[in-house]
Design a protein around this motif. Structure first.
Motif, PDB file in Angstrom:
ATOM      1  N   THR A   4       0.857  -1.189   0.000  1.00  0.00           N
ATOM      2  CA  THR A   4       0.000   0.000   0.000  1.00  0.00           C
ATOM      3  C   THR A   4       0.892   1.237   0.000  1.00  0.00           C
ATOM      4  OG1 THR A   4      -0.077   0.006   2.418  1.00  0.00           O
ATOM      5  CG2 THR A   4      -1.817  -1.181   1.274  1.00  0.00           C
ATOM      6  N   GLU A   5       0.287   2.378  -0.305  1.00  0.00           N
ATOM      7  CA  GLU A   5       1.084   3.600  -0.328  1.00  0.00           C
ATOM      8  C   GLU A   5       1.624   3.932   1.057  1.00  0.00           C
ATOM      9  OE1 GLU A   5      -1.193   6.728  -1.999  1.00  0.00           O
ATOM     10  OE2 GLU A   5      -1.383   5.791  -3.978  1.00  0.00           O
ATOM     11  N   GLU A   6       0.858   3.632   2.092  1.00  0.00           N
ATOM     12  CA  GLU A   6       1.269   3.920   3.460  1.00  0.00           C
ATOM     13  C   GLU A   6       1.677   2.618   4.148  1.00  0.00           C
ATOM     14  OE1 GLU A   6       2.089   6.105   6.858  1.00  0.00           O
ATOM     15  OE2 GLU A   6       1.531   6.849   4.875  1.00  0.00           O
ATOM     16  N   PRO A   7       2.933   2.469   4.593  1.00  0.00           N
ATOM     17  CA  PRO A   7       3.339   1.244   5.290  1.00  0.00           C
ATOM     18  C   PRO A   7       2.628   1.121   6.635  1.00  0.00           C
ATOM     19  CG  PRO A   7       5.068   2.906   5.442  1.00  0.00           C
ATOM     20  CD  PRO A   7       4.046   3.439   4.482  1.00  0.00           C
ATOM     21  N   VAL A   8       2.351  -0.100   7.037  1.00  0.00           N
ATOM     22  CA  VAL A   8       1.662  -0.349   8.304  1.00  0.00           C
ATOM     23  C   VAL A   8       2.707  -0.730   9.334  1.00  0.00           C
ATOM     24  CG1 VAL A   8      -0.155  -1.641   9.456  1.00  0.00           C
ATOM     25  CG2 VAL A   8      -0.364  -1.104   7.023  1.00  0.00           C
ATOM     26  N   ASN A   9       3.237   0.291  10.034  1.00  0.00           N
ATOM     27  CA  ASN A   9       4.208   0.078  11.099  1.00  0.00           C
ATOM     28  C   ASN A   9       3.586   0.462  12.435  1.00  0.00           C
ATOM     29  OD1 ASN A   9       5.725   0.066   8.629  1.00  0.00           O
ATOM     30  ND2 ASN A   9       7.582   0.183   9.876  1.00  0.00           N
ATOM     31  N   PHE A  10       4.223   0.076  13.514  1.00  0.00           N
ATOM     32  CA  PHE A  10       3.624   0.239  14.836  1.00  0.00           C
ATOM     33  C   PHE A  10       4.600   0.921  15.787  1.00  0.00           C
ATOM     34  CE2 PHE A  10       1.458  -3.239  12.820  1.00  0.00           C
ATOM     35  CZ  PHE A  10       0.147  -3.133  13.238  1.00  0.00           C
ATOM     36  N   ARG A  11       4.006   1.520  16.826  1.00  0.00           N
ATOM     37  CA  ARG A  11       4.826   2.046  17.909  1.00  0.00           C
ATOM     38  C   ARG A  11       5.398   0.887  18.713  1.00  0.00           C
ATOM     39  NH1 ARG A  11       0.122   4.705  18.153  1.00  0.00           N
ATOM     40  NH2 ARG A  11      -0.459   3.599  20.068  1.00  0.00           N
ATOM     41  N   ASN A  12       6.408   1.180  19.493  1.00  0.00           N
ATOM     42  CA  ASN A  12       7.057   0.154  20.308  1.00  0.00           C
ATOM     43  C   ASN A  12       6.051  -0.501  21.258  1.00  0.00           C
ATOM     44  OD1 ASN A  12       9.201  -1.354  21.332  1.00  0.00           O
ATOM     45  ND2 ASN A  12       9.532   0.102  23.000  1.00  0.00           N
ATOM     46  N   SER A  13       6.038  -1.820  21.270  1.00  0.00           N
ATOM     47  CA  SER A  13       5.204  -2.640  22.162  1.00  0.00           C
ATOM     48  C   SER A  13       3.719  -2.516  21.867  1.00  0.00           C
ATOM     49  CB  SER A  13       5.445  -2.272  23.644  1.00  0.00           C
ATOM     50  OG  SER A  13       6.804  -2.429  23.977  1.00  0.00           O
ATOM     51  N   SER A  14       3.349  -1.913  20.740  1.00  0.00           N
ATOM     52  CA  SER A  14       1.940  -1.657  20.466  1.00  0.00           C
ATOM     53  C   SER A  14       1.467  -2.445  19.261  1.00  0.00           C
ATOM     54  CB  SER A  14       1.727  -0.158  20.212  1.00  0.00           C
ATOM     55  OG  SER A  14       0.396   0.088  19.784  1.00  0.00           O
ATOM     56  N   SER A  15       0.162  -2.764  19.288  1.00  0.00           N
ATOM     57  CA  SER A  15      -0.491  -3.356  18.121  1.00  0.00           C
ATOM     58  C   SER A  15      -1.637  -2.474  17.643  1.00  0.00           C
ATOM     59  CB  SER A  15      -1.016  -4.758  18.469  1.00  0.00           C
ATOM     60  OG  SER A  15      -1.975  -4.689  19.514  1.00  0.00           O
ATOM     61  N   SER A  16      -1.669  -1.235  18.140  1.00  0.00           N
ATOM     62  CA  SER A  16      -2.733  -0.302  17.768  1.00  0.00           C
ATOM     63  C   SER A  16      -2.382   0.403  16.468  1.00  0.00           C
ATOM     64  CB  SER A  16      -2.935   0.743  18.878  1.00  0.00           C
ATOM     65  OG  SER A  16      -3.318   0.115  20.080  1.00  0.00           O
ATOM     66  N   LEU A  17      -3.400   0.670  15.655  1.00  0.00           N
ATOM     67  CA  LEU A  17      -3.222   1.342  14.381  1.00  0.00           C
ATOM     68  C   LEU A  17      -3.461   2.835  14.539  1.00  0.00           C
ATOM     69  CD1 LEU A  17      -5.311  -1.212  12.296  1.00  0.00           C
ATOM     70  CD2 LEU A  17      -2.819  -0.999  12.270  1.00  0.00           C
ATOM     71  N   ASN A  18      -2.607   3.654  13.927  1.00  0.00           N
ATOM     72  CA  ASN A  18      -2.868   5.097  13.963  1.00  0.00           C
ATOM     73  C   ASN A  18      -3.794   5.483  12.812  1.00  0.00           C
ATOM     74  OD1 ASN A  18      -1.311   5.399  11.586  1.00  0.00           O
ATOM     75  ND2 ASN A  18       0.572   5.674  12.765  1.00  0.00           N
ATOM     76  N   ARG A  19      -4.119   6.759  12.715  1.00  0.00           N
ATOM     77  CA  ARG A  19      -5.098   7.209  11.729  1.00  0.00           C
ATOM     78  C   ARG A  19      -4.623   6.951  10.301  1.00  0.00           C
ATOM     79  NH1 ARG A  19      -7.124  13.289  12.175  1.00  0.00           N
ATOM     80  NH2 ARG A  19      -7.947  12.379  14.104  1.00  0.00           N
ATOM     81  N   ASP A  20      -3.357   7.274  10.004  1.00  0.00           N
ATOM     82  CA  ASP A  20      -2.847   7.066   8.649  1.00  0.00           C
ATOM     83  C   ASP A  20      -2.882   5.588   8.264  1.00  0.00           C
ATOM     84  OD1 ASP A  20      -2.392   9.764   8.355  1.00  0.00           O
ATOM     85  OD2 ASP A  20      -0.277   9.654   8.957  1.00  0.00           O
ATOM     86  N   GLN A  21      -2.548   4.741   9.218  1.00  0.00           N
ATOM     87  CA  GLN A  21      -2.571   3.309   8.939  1.00  0.00           C
ATOM     88  C   GLN A  21      -3.998   2.811   8.718  1.00  0.00           C
ATOM     89  OE1 GLN A  21      -0.510   2.007  12.415  1.00  0.00           O
ATOM     90  NE2 GLN A  21       1.533   2.366  11.557  1.00  0.00           N
ATOM     91  N   ARG A  22      -4.925   3.294   9.533  1.00  0.00           N
ATOM     92  CA  ARG A  22      -6.330   2.901   9.347  1.00  0.00           C
ATOM     93  C   ARG A  22      -6.817   3.339   7.968  1.00  0.00           C
ATOM     94  NH1 ARG A  22      -6.683   4.665  14.779  1.00  0.00           N
ATOM     95  NH2 ARG A  22      -7.674   6.625  14.148  1.00  0.00           N
TER      96      ARG A  22
END
Length: 253
Positions: free
Chosen positions: A129-147
């Motif tokens: 996808t145009e936006e890579p799906v990366n995460f914060r440290n120790s997190s599995s939550s998605l930020n707005r850009d990832q969503r």
């Protein structure tokens, strides 16, 4: 007269002395000849033994050569048979090759028409996808850009129900503060599950999605650097087509 007798005695004594000397020399020569004959006999015996050993060794070598030639001939026969079997499997008809090629093209046509970008990395195919799906440290939550990126992918997957994807979760190699009994394997699975849940929530059929967690076993970056660890805290999507038709066309079970 006395002179004559004296001379005869002298001659007799001299002759006796000469006879003694000749016999001693003869005995010495006889002993030397006997020793020489014995040495010659021993040498001849050794030569005969060596000849017999040579003949035995030659016979053994001939037997071993015949055995090795037999084994080599057997190996050649076996290899010829095996090569023939391999060639028989490789000698596919043009129609069979075309069938497999059509099968492969059919499987990936959905991806090329979906608007998703497909890339090859280290021998594997990825849907990008145009936006890579990366995460914060120790997190599995998605930020707005990832969503937003996942929502855009969901629309493409819904419009192309033939597409199957494998969502893979990854982590860096750092331990994290989490509930007891969890580790990077759990975190990587949770990240993949977050992406899958978002896709399903946006209307993608669950049958199109498979998820897997790899922990920190497949790093994309160098875990010794901050940037590398950020790149490793990610999810990736790979095509997961149905290979049944391909295997059937190739003669598999």
């Amino acid at each position: 007269m006395r002179f004559i007798i004296t001379a005869l005695i002298f001659v007799m004594v001299a002759g006796s002395f000469q006879s003694c000397v000749s016999k001693k020399k003869f005995d010495e020569l006889q002993a030397a000849k006997t020793a020489t004959d014995q040495a010659l006999a021993e040498t001849q015996s050794q030569v005969k033994t060596l000849g017999e050993e040579k003949d035995a060794l030659a016979a053994e070598m001939a037997s071993e050569k015949a055995r090795l030639n037999g084994e080599l001939s057997s190996l050649r026969t076996d290899m010829t048979a095996q090569i023939a079997q391999v060639n028989e499997k490789l000698n596919m008809t043009e129609a069979e090759l075309k069938a497999i090629k059509d099968e492969i093209n059919g499987m990936f046509a959905a991806y090329t028409d979906s608007g998703l970008t497909m890339e090859e990395r280290d021998g594997r195919l990825y849907l990008v996808t145009e936006e890579p799906v990366n995460f914060r440290n120790s997190s599995s939550s998605l930020n707005r850009d990832q969503r937003n990126a996942i929502d855009a992918m969901a629309e493409k997957l819904k419009a192309n129900p033939a597409i199957k994807v494998l969502v893979e979760g990854h982590t860096d190699n750092k331990q994290f503060a989490a509930d007891a009994g969890t580790d990077n394997w759990d975190l990587s699975y949770a990240r993949a599950k977050s992406v899958a849940n978002r896709l399903i929530r946006k209307g993608v059929d669950a049958s199109q999605i498979t998820i897997a967690g790899h922990g920190d076993t497949m790093p994309a970056g160098d875990n010794a650097t901050k940037e590398g660890r950020e790149a490793n805290r990610r999810t990736s999507l790979t095509p997961n087509p149905d290979l049944g038709g391909l295997l059937k066309a190739a003669g598999g079970n």
